[in-house]
Design a protein around this motif. Sequence first.
Motif, mmCIF file in Angstrom:
data_model
loop_
_atom_site.group_PDB
_atom_site.id
_atom_site.type_symbol
_atom_site.label_atom_id
_atom_site.label_comp_id
_atom_site.label_asym_id
_atom_site.label_seq_id
_atom_site.Cartn_x
_atom_site.Cartn_y
_atom_site.Cartn_z
ATOM 1 N N UNK A 18 0.854 -1.193 0.000
ATOM 2 C CA UNK A 18 0.000 0.000 0.000
ATOM 3 C C UNK A 18 0.883 1.234 0.000
ATOM 4 N N UNK A 19 0.665 2.084 -0.993
ATOM 5 C CA UNK A 19 1.444 3.326 -1.116
ATOM 6 C C UNK A 19 2.944 3.036 -1.094
ATOM 7 N N UNK A 20 3.343 2.017 -1.837
ATOM 8 C CA UNK A 20 4.744 1.609 -1.974
ATOM 9 C C UNK A 20 5.370 1.140 -0.664
ATOM 10 N N UNK A 21 4.554 0.850 0.322
ATOM 11 C CA UNK A 21 5.057 0.311 1.591
ATOM 12 C C UNK A 21 4.583 -1.132 1.750
ATOM 13 N N UNK A 22 5.466 -1.962 2.300
ATOM 14 C CA UNK A 22 5.164 -3.370 2.525
ATOM 15 C C UNK A 22 4.584 -3.544 3.920
ATOM 16 N N UNK A 23 3.448 -4.233 4.005
ATOM 17 C CA UNK A 23 2.802 -4.536 5.275
ATOM 18 C C UNK A 23 2.672 -6.049 5.421
ATOM 19 N N UNK A 24 3.034 -6.549 6.580
ATOM 20 C CA UNK A 24 3.019 -7.995 6.828
ATOM 21 C C UNK A 24 2.055 -8.295 7.965
ATOM 22 N N UNK A 25 1.344 -9.410 7.827
ATOM 23 C CA UNK A 25 0.379 -9.822 8.842
ATOM 24 C C UNK A 25 1.012 -9.828 10.231
ATOM 25 N N UNK A 26 0.291 -9.274 11.196
ATOM 26 C CA UNK A 26 0.792 -9.184 12.574
ATOM 27 C C UNK A 26 1.218 -10.543 13.130
ATOM 28 N N UNK A 27 0.500 -11.596 12.767
ATOM 29 C CA UNK A 27 0.838 -12.921 13.293
ATOM 30 C C UNK A 27 2.249 -13.338 12.887
ATOM 31 N N UNK A 28 2.664 -12.972 11.677
ATOM 32 C CA UNK A 28 4.031 -13.267 11.221
ATOM 33 C C UNK A 28 5.029 -12.453 12.031
ATOM 34 N N UNK A 29 4.747 -11.169 12.189
ATOM 35 C CA UNK A 29 5.659 -10.294 12.934
ATOM 36 C C UNK A 29 5.831 -10.792 14.359
ATOM 37 N N UNK A 30 4.718 -11.063 15.024
ATOM 38 C CA UNK A 30 4.752 -11.428 16.445
ATOM 39 C C UNK A 30 5.392 -12.796 16.670
ATOM 40 N N UNK A 31 5.114 -13.750 15.797
ATOM 41 C CA UNK A 31 5.606 -15.114 15.995
ATOM 42 C C UNK A 31 7.041 -15.297 15.526
ATOM 43 N N UNK A 32 7.418 -14.657 14.422
ATOM 44 C CA UNK A 32 8.709 -14.949 13.804
ATOM 45 C C UNK A 32 9.718 -13.795 13.876
ATOM 46 N N UNK A 33 9.253 -12.553 13.875
ATOM 47 C CA UNK A 33 10.184 -11.433 13.737
ATOM 48 C C UNK A 33 10.475 -10.729 15.054
ATOM 49 N N UNK A 34 9.427 -10.346 15.770
ATOM 50 C CA UNK A 34 9.630 -9.575 16.994
ATOM 51 C C UNK A 34 8.377 -9.689 17.865
ATOM 52 N N UNK A 35 8.466 -10.522 18.911
ATOM 53 C CA UNK A 35 7.296 -10.791 19.754
ATOM 54 C C UNK A 35 6.926 -9.620 20.640
ATOM 55 N N UNK A 36 7.742 -8.574 20.674
ATOM 56 C CA UNK A 36 7.417 -7.434 21.535
ATOM 57 C C UNK A 36 6.375 -6.501 20.925
ATOM 58 N N UNK A 37 6.083 -6.635 19.641
ATOM 59 C CA UNK A 37 4.941 -5.917 19.096
ATOM 60 C C UNK A 37 3.686 -6.596 19.640
#
Length: 591
Positions: free
Chosen positions: A81-100
């Motif tokens: 969206x508007x040249x920005x990449x958005x990733x599902x929160x479940x991916x972020x929280x489980x795999x990238x950074x659980x502090x979100x």
Amino acid sequence: MASGKQGRQQQRQRKQRVILVAAVVLLVVVIALIAGLTTFLKKYSSSKERADYTTHYNLSQEDEMFVIFDNEQMEQKGIVQDDEVYVDYQIVHKYLNKRFYWDSTEQVLRYVTPDGLINTTVDTASYTLGKDAQTADHIIAIQRDGEMYLSMSFVKEYTDIHYEYYTDPNRVVISDQWDEVTYQSIKKKTEIREKGGVKSPILADVKKGDLVTVLDTAGSWSKVCSQDGFIGYVKTKALGGEQDVLYDHNFTEPVFSHISKDKTINMAWHQVTNQSANANVADVLGKTKGVNVISPTWFYLNDDQGGIASLCNQAYVTYCHQQGVEVWGLVSNLENQDVDDTSVFSVTSSRDNLVNNLVAEAIKFDLDGINLDFELLPAEAADGYLEFIRELSIKCENNDLVLSVDNYVPASYNSYYDRAEQAVFADYVVVMAYDEHYNGSDEGSVASIGYVQQGIADTLEEVPAEQVILGIPFYTRVWELTPVDESNPSDDEAANERGYTISSEAVGMSEVDTRVAANEVTLQWLDDCGQYYAEYEYDGKTYKIWVEDQKSIGEKLDVMKDNHLAGASFWKLGYEKNTIWDTIVEYMNAE
């Protein structure tokens, strides 16, 4: 003459028919050969069919993308969206950074940093960091069909990752792997196909020198992931040698400060169930030696909105301070069973209320710390509970309050308590190294030495030793084994099978002495338990006791000393014999 001429004509006709038949046969053979060759080529030649990305990646909307993380395709999607990449929160929280932490009920996104708490909502670039208003370069979070998606550029600010976005089809490739990563090169032009086999549709073309990660090899085909995120199969013979690629990064892990006492912590829990019990503090402390922290059971969750019941008492705190003893008020979830722990911790307003209520009481009554004792939490409450610890830690640090968290000994069934994450934010992690056997279990020790040693060893895999406090019991259990009447079997099938029912009660050290003396029991030392053992018969029943005394407590304190822990805490005051404090002080002074 006519007859001869007619014969020659017939011979010519026969030859013509033979030639015609031969030509037809030859034509049939040629057609058969062509058909066979076509079938052969069709069967064994490589297909040029291209994969349908929309179907293969289940991309139902134009701005959807699939997500690859460390060579694995994620179940959830992303959005451009508007040249920005958005990733599902479940991916972020489980795999990238659980502090979100996303509160879907109140639509609030939180993230705790060393500089304060980030707070924002969906569809805005604005957020607060502590009390300061900030603005990101893009909208931070968007929502679609009930799912929340996070801006990857925002996530990357706080996360040690790198990522690339590609089109045709839309995809993002994310990795948390740095330094040297090993690939295999492609040694000749080929294709990555959906499945192993030349007839499988082509996902992507790869050329000589391209790099892939080999995920699996089975015969003539290998499963690979290309650097631009295509996971499929190539011919194994197309793979060349290994090649290491060095990824540099400048990410600095956040450092959260801790309050660390410059003394060995000699802490004791004081069970207080009403205001009048606070008046006993002088008598209770007067029977101890060397205690420098007392933790009265003053708070408990009282509703689903973060309300607490409080038994704080100013005279109690004043007296303790006069004796040089810090007061860490304990908060529990065990008293009011009508409270929904998951709701309290997961809903932002309730969690905020709980944090503010605890800190307000601590400030009002001049407490030195807060001790969290949340037990039997369901797995679904774990994320919210950890977020509660993070957010409470900020308020505690700002008000010079020590934050300690009580935990079971580590086991697979309670791993979601995540002691490693607790230790990042809390000042101390307390290991309740007891209840090895409990009311309702088979008979056995409350805290055998092996159980204590293993509990500390497992905790130290997650928590630094200087943050670990060893929880030691002053109590034991008296186990009562009653034979089953064969003419009137128990409703408990296990009891019928073993031949007796089991019940137990928790008692203090003096009560054990009384029962041992009254039944003239000779104690037996058990090396494997690090305890004395008593067994006797009375009124047709068998009684078993694994005894806690100076010697068994000394063995447990050896675990504290040998592992250079921050100290020990004892449950509970009133269960001990006065003489036990000589042993405790000896170990504390040695530390």
